[in-house]
Design a protein around this motif. Structure first.
Motif, PDB file in Angstrom:
ATOM      1  N   LEU A 116       0.832  -1.198   0.000  1.00 49.59           N
ATOM      2  CA  LEU A 116       0.000   0.000   0.000  1.00 49.59           C
ATOM      3  C   LEU A 116       0.869   1.252   0.000  1.00 49.59           C
ATOM      4  O   LEU A 116       2.026   1.222   0.433  1.00 49.59           O
ATOM      5  CB  LEU A 116      -0.901   0.016   1.234  1.00 49.59           C
ATOM      6  N   PRO A 117       0.321   2.393  -0.450  1.00 49.75           N
ATOM      7  CA  PRO A 117       1.072   3.652  -0.375  1.00 49.75           C
ATOM      8  C   PRO A 117       1.505   3.980   1.054  1.00 49.75           C
ATOM      9  O   PRO A 117       2.539   4.623   1.260  1.00 49.75           O
ATOM     10  CB  PRO A 117       0.072   4.684  -0.907  1.00 49.75           C
ATOM     11  N   SER A 118       0.734   3.526   2.035  1.00 47.49           N
ATOM     12  CA  SER A 118       1.076   3.766   3.444  1.00 47.49           C
ATOM     13  C   SER A 118       2.297   2.974   3.884  1.00 47.49           C
ATOM     14  O   SER A 118       2.903   3.270   4.927  1.00 47.49           O
ATOM     15  CB  SER A 118      -0.111   3.382   4.332  1.00 47.49           C
ATOM     16  N   CYS A 174      -2.605  -2.707  -6.159  1.00 48.62           N
ATOM     17  CA  CYS A 174      -3.306  -1.498  -5.717  1.00 48.62           C
ATOM     18  C   CYS A 174      -2.819  -0.307  -6.530  1.00 48.62           C
ATOM     19  O   CYS A 174      -1.708  -0.300  -7.048  1.00 48.62           O
ATOM     20  CB  CYS A 174      -3.106  -1.265  -4.227  1.00 48.62           C
ATOM     21  N   HIS A 175      -3.690   0.690  -6.662  1.00 47.39           N
ATOM     22  CA  HIS A 175      -3.300   1.948  -7.281  1.00 47.39           C
ATOM     23  C   HIS A 175      -4.088   3.069  -6.618  1.00 47.39           C
ATOM     24  O   HIS A 175      -5.117   2.815  -5.969  1.00 47.39           O
ATOM     25  CB  HIS A 175      -3.532   1.937  -8.794  1.00 47.39           C
ATOM     26  N   THR A 176      -3.615   4.280  -6.764  1.00 45.80           N
ATOM     27  CA  THR A 176      -4.296   5.442  -6.215  1.00 45.80           C
ATOM     28  C   THR A 176      -5.064   6.134  -7.329  1.00 45.80           C
ATOM     29  O   THR A 176      -4.485   6.522  -8.347  1.00 45.80           O
ATOM     30  CB  THR A 176      -3.292   6.421  -5.578  1.00 45.80           C
ATOM     31  N   GLY A 180      -7.814  10.263  -5.053  1.00 41.92           N
ATOM     32  CA  GLY A 180      -7.036   9.921  -3.880  1.00 41.92           C
ATOM     33  C   GLY A 180      -7.382   8.594  -3.250  1.00 41.92           C
ATOM     34  O   GLY A 180      -6.691   8.147  -2.323  1.00 41.92           O
ATOM     35  N   ASP A 181      -8.458   7.941  -3.718  1.00 40.87           N
ATOM     36  CA  ASP A 181      -8.825   6.640  -3.175  1.00 40.87           C
ATOM     37  C   ASP A 181      -7.785   5.585  -3.525  1.00 40.87           C
ATOM     38  O   ASP A 181      -7.220   5.595  -4.630  1.00 40.87           O
ATOM     39  CB  ASP A 181     -10.179   6.171  -3.748  1.00 40.87           C
ATOM     40  N   VAL A 182      -7.539   4.682  -2.580  1.00 46.67           N
ATOM     41  CA  VAL A 182      -6.686   3.528  -2.849  1.00 46.67           C
ATOM     42  C   VAL A 182      -7.588   2.393  -3.313  1.00 46.67           C
ATOM     43  O   VAL A 182      -8.515   1.986  -2.605  1.00 46.67           O
ATOM     44  CB  VAL A 182      -5.897   3.111  -1.604  1.00 46.67           C
ATOM     45  N   THR A 204     -12.588  -0.261  -3.175  1.00 50.27           N
ATOM     46  CA  THR A 204     -11.947   0.906  -2.594  1.00 50.27           C
ATOM     47  C   THR A 204     -11.604   0.581  -1.140  1.00 50.27           C
ATOM     48  O   THR A 204     -12.439   0.087  -0.390  1.00 50.27           O
ATOM     49  CB  THR A 204     -12.878   2.126  -2.637  1.00 50.27           C
TER      50      THR A 204
END
Length: 208
Positions: A116-118, A174-176, A180-182, A204
């Motif tokens: 994830l981006p996080s 995953c993509h954003t 801004g939703d993951v 989402t």
């Protein structure tokens, strides 16, 4: 004779492809030859060669810049187990290469993973039995918990059985989105079977 290609991770122009049954990972450099680039085996930890036949490397994730373990290729087996029955995984390259394990529970095997981006690792799992049919689960594991010699676990954020529109789910990414939703994308493998389907599912991710 080199098969079964079960995992894929992209790092810019570099693609890593895991071959489960021969316990190899190929590196393709598309900046040199484009789609004609030849795959070159990378050096792997000796323990990967000892994984069970057809239960080898099933998930690959490249850790990007700015994250803990940046530059590391995370390789996770489908059902290679340690002496305690936990799933074997490997940190290849990067600042701290080595081996770690992921807690195995409820007869789930690992079929893919994404970052994830996080920075958290999402692990896609599946199970099958004649009595209960197919089940899938997604667990969220903090990347900060992963290091050589560790046993990691994380909560299930998604679980479904054949009461829902699922099948043999084997891929996750995953993509954003622009807002801004993951967004999580899951894909299934029909194994050329008349009783299985190839499905593409998207969700989402809602943070609580």
């Amino acid at each position: 004779g080199w098969f079964d290609s079960e995992s894929l991770a992209l790092d810019g122009s570099i693609a890593y492809v895991g071959l489960e049954r021969v316990h190899q990972i190929l590196r393709f450099d598309f900046s040199r030859g484009g789609i004609r680039a030849l795959g070159e085996p990378i050096i792997l930890p000796p323990a990967i060669a000892k994984l069970p036949f057809n239960k080898g490397i099933e998930a690959l994730v490249v850790v990007g810049k700015g994250q803990k373990l940046a530059g590391t290729l995370i390789a996770i087996s489908e059902r290679g187990l340690d002496s305690e029955g936990n799933i074997l995984a490997f940190l290849i390259g990067g600042p701290s290469p080595g081996q770690f394990a992921i807690t195995r529970s409820n007869d789930f095997d690992i079929s893919d993973a994404t970052l994830l981006p996080s920075g958290d690792l999402l692990v896609l799992e599946r199970k099958f039995s004649i009595l209960s049919g197919v089940g899938i689960r997604i667990r969220r594991i903090p990347l900060a918990a992963i290091a050589p010699g560790t046993l990691v676990d994380g909560p299930a954020i998604f679980e479904a059985d054949l009461g829902y529109e699922i099948d043999n789910m084997e891929g996750i990414d995953c993509h954003t989105a622009e807002n801004g939703d993951v967004v999580l994308t899951l894909v299934s493998d029909d194994n050329f079977s008349m009783i299985q389907r190839t499905l593409l599912l998207q969700f989402t991710l809602v943070e609580e």
